[in-house]
Design an enzyme around this catalytic site. Structure first.
Site, mmCIF file in Angstrom:
data_model
loop_
_atom_site.group_PDB
_atom_site.id
_atom_site.type_symbol
_atom_site.label_atom_id
_atom_site.label_comp_id
_atom_site.label_asym_id
_atom_site.label_seq_id
_atom_site.Cartn_x
_atom_site.Cartn_y
_atom_site.Cartn_z
ATOM 1 N N LYS A 77 0.852 -1.196 0.000
ATOM 2 C CA LYS A 77 0.000 0.000 0.000
ATOM 3 C C LYS A 77 0.884 1.242 0.000
ATOM 4 C CE LYS A 77 -3.974 1.996 2.499
ATOM 5 N NZ LYS A 77 -4.917 1.837 3.647
ATOM 6 N N SER A 116 -9.942 2.294 2.568
ATOM 7 C CA SER A 116 -9.019 2.954 1.687
ATOM 8 C C SER A 116 -8.052 2.007 0.957
ATOM 9 C CB SER A 116 -8.193 3.954 2.493
ATOM 10 O OG SER A 116 -7.392 3.292 3.453
ATOM 11 N N SER A 118 -10.378 0.097 6.885
ATOM 12 C CA SER A 118 -9.763 0.103 5.552
ATOM 13 C C SER A 118 -9.082 -1.187 5.124
ATOM 14 C CB SER A 118 -8.757 1.234 5.440
ATOM 15 O OG SER A 118 -9.435 2.424 5.182
HETATM 16 N N1 GLN Z 1 -13.434 4.750 5.634
HETATM 17 C C1 GLN Z 1 -12.873 5.242 6.860
HETATM 18 C C2 GLN Z 1 -12.466 6.680 6.697
HETATM 19 O O1 GLN Z 1 -12.674 7.199 5.669
HETATM 20 C C3 GLN Z 1 -11.729 4.382 7.302
HETATM 21 C C4 GLN Z 1 -10.492 4.663 6.576
HETATM 22 C C5 GLN Z 1 -9.351 3.840 7.069
HETATM 23 O O2 GLN Z 1 -9.534 2.869 7.796
HETATM 24 N N2 GLN Z 1 -8.159 4.265 6.704
HETATM 25 O O3 GLN Z 1 -11.932 7.266 7.574
#
Ligand code: GLN
Length: 494
Positions: A79, A160, A184
């Protein structure tokens, strides 16, 4: 013959060790798939030469009779939130475009030390903020999945870690790293029919991971099955003196401890997760999961997590608050982009750089975060949210006096279409409703594929465990996996 890219982490590791194929053959096969999948936009940068270089080192060690490491010969995707020495690291933002770290994150270094090689840096939501991979400066990641009704609508791979989920689901990598701040790893895994585990907060070092919300950020693996997740996590985890919140605990032998027999275990089913108007397929898959765990020998108990409904609002105060402070460092001086208008002073440079460098969602979070931390509103928002966080952690502690693991859906729906929610931040945030409670409590949680919905799209089931009990989570995941027999895969259109 099954192609090499159909193999997962364990099969590659074992095949390389036995000499069934070489690590270089494996790396080359995945490099071909990566190069042929640019339509998915899963990678921001590809590094085929690094994958081959690591593979050659593994093959040389094998020829010399040396140990190969837990991931000897396994190429992976990284990532693009993990700093990689000499390879551009952007967090999918314009502000970090061109930033080439002088150092390696602890987690990625651990993976290289275990024998893995890097296929490339994976696309993500900008600064890991999002649930659909539509906030990346480098464009949307397109899920390899399509609805079975024949429509060709491009679907979200989750976020994400959408590049990670796509790469694994589309056979561009046998495994990938993810990070999970509020879902995410788990939500993109659920959207793409793969497995992913967020370990207990502190298991994986945060050193060298671009910070989003430091009290929540946690790295973890995404792979095709539970065993592969266990192998990856063993390599990624471990105490790191460079991260003050790193757990000073030995890394258990999770792979060796895998067992899908849940005799004597209690599985909690939280009443509050049965939300009004729940998607019928998601509800059915949850019931099926309960039946599978019963079949694996577990006793099912109803539990209550009474503060669940406050988790999402608390998360969307705490995470932006921490983000606004973490992202203050991007000022045009130290990293990446610098926008210095003619005749401008320092303040103008900060403003111009940040205006040009951050995307809309990141700016929204910085504004919310700065607001909730401001002198007049701190107590009303931030302090309240922290109190809620404590209550949520206490809910889980109480529940774990009655059960060993908790079973819930990973996300309220299957994958949605790209563009369907991107104009509506609240609808987007609602996606995280089942994921954020475990994040706020710092607990290990995993998503495993449970089946397909009526549109032919994957659904995930989530297992949440006690702090430090990744083994319990993995084992419940294995019990589901062996009963779900999930073998669906996206048809190749790219
Ligand atoms: N979807 C969540 C957010 O937008 C979690 C994102 C994440 O876990 N990095 O914050």
């Amino acid at each position: 013959m099954t192609g090499l890219t159909d193999l997962g982490v364990a099969a590659i590791r074992d095949g390389v060790a036995k000499g069934t194929f070489t690590a270089v053959e494996v790396a080359a096969a995945f490099n071909v798939n990566v190069a042929a999948a640019s339509a998915l936009n899963a990678f921001i940068v590809t590094t085929p030469e690094l994958a081959v270089e690591a593979a050659k080192a593994t093959d040389a060690r094998r020829a010399a009779g040396q140990p190969l490491g837990k991931l000897g010969g396994v190429p992976i995707g990284m990532k693009d939130l993990f700093a990689t020495k000499g390879v551009q690291t952007t967090a999918a933002s314009h502000i970090l475009e061109g930033f080439v770290p002088e150092y390696e994150s602890t987690v990625s270094q651990n993976l290289w030390d275990a024998g893995a090689g890097m296929l490339g840096k994976l696309n993500l939501d900008q600064f890991a903020m999002g649930s659909s991979n539509e906030t990346s400066y480098f464009g949307n990641v397109i899920s390899p999945w399509r609805r079975s009704d024949g429509g060709n609508a491009a679907l979200a791979p989750g976020g994400s870690s959408g590049g990670s989920s796509t790469a694994v689901a589309a056979r561009l990598a046998p495994a990938a790293t993810g990070t999970d701040t509020g879902g995410s790893i788990r939500q993109p895994a659920a959207f793409t029919g793969i497995s992913g585990i967020k370990p207990t907060y502190g298991r994986c070092s945060r050193w060298g991971i671009v910070a989003f919300a430091s009290s929540l950020d946690q790295a973890g693996p995404m792979a095709r099955d539970v065993r592969d997740c266990a192998i990856m996590l063993e390599a990624m985890a471990g105490f790191d003196p460079k991260d003050a919140t790193s757990l000073d605990l030995l890394v258990p032998a999770w792979e060796a401890g895998l067992s899908g027999d849940l005799t004597g275990k209690k599985v909690g089913v939280p009443a509050e997760y049965r939300i009004d108007g729940m998607d019928a397929d998601v509800a059915a898959s949850w019931d099926q999961g309960i039946a599978w765990l019963k079949d694996a020998g577990a006793e099912i108990v109803e539990i209550s997590l009474p503060h669940t409904k406050y988790a999402l609002p608390a998360y969307y105060i705490i995470a932006p608050a921490e983000a606004s402070s973490n992202l203050a460092r991007y000022d045009g001086v130290r990293y990446g982009l610098r926008d210095l208008p003619d005749g401008a002073g320092l303040q103008d440079m900060y403003a111009a750089t940040r205006a040009a460098g951050f995307g809309a969602e990141v700016k929204r979070r910085i504004l919310i975060g700065t607001y909730v931390l401001s002198a007049g509103f701190y107590d009303a928002y931030y302090t309240q949210a922290q109190k809620v966080r404590t209550l949520i952690a206490q809910d889980f502690k109480n529940a774990f006096t009655l059960c060993d693991v908790i079973l819930a859906p990973t996300a309220p729906t299957a994958a949605f279409g790209l563009g369907e929610k991107s104009d509506d931040p609240l609808a987007m945030y609602l996606n995280d409703v089942f994921a954020v409670p475990a994040s706020l409590a710092g607990l290990p949680a995993m998503s495993v594929p449970a089946g397909l919905n009526r549109e032919g799209l994957p659904l995930g089931l989530q297992i949440i465990g006690r702090a430090f009990d990744e083994q319990g989570v993995l084992n419940a995941g294995l019990a589901i996996e062996s009963r779900a027999q999930f073998s669906a895969r996206p048809e190749r259109w790219w």
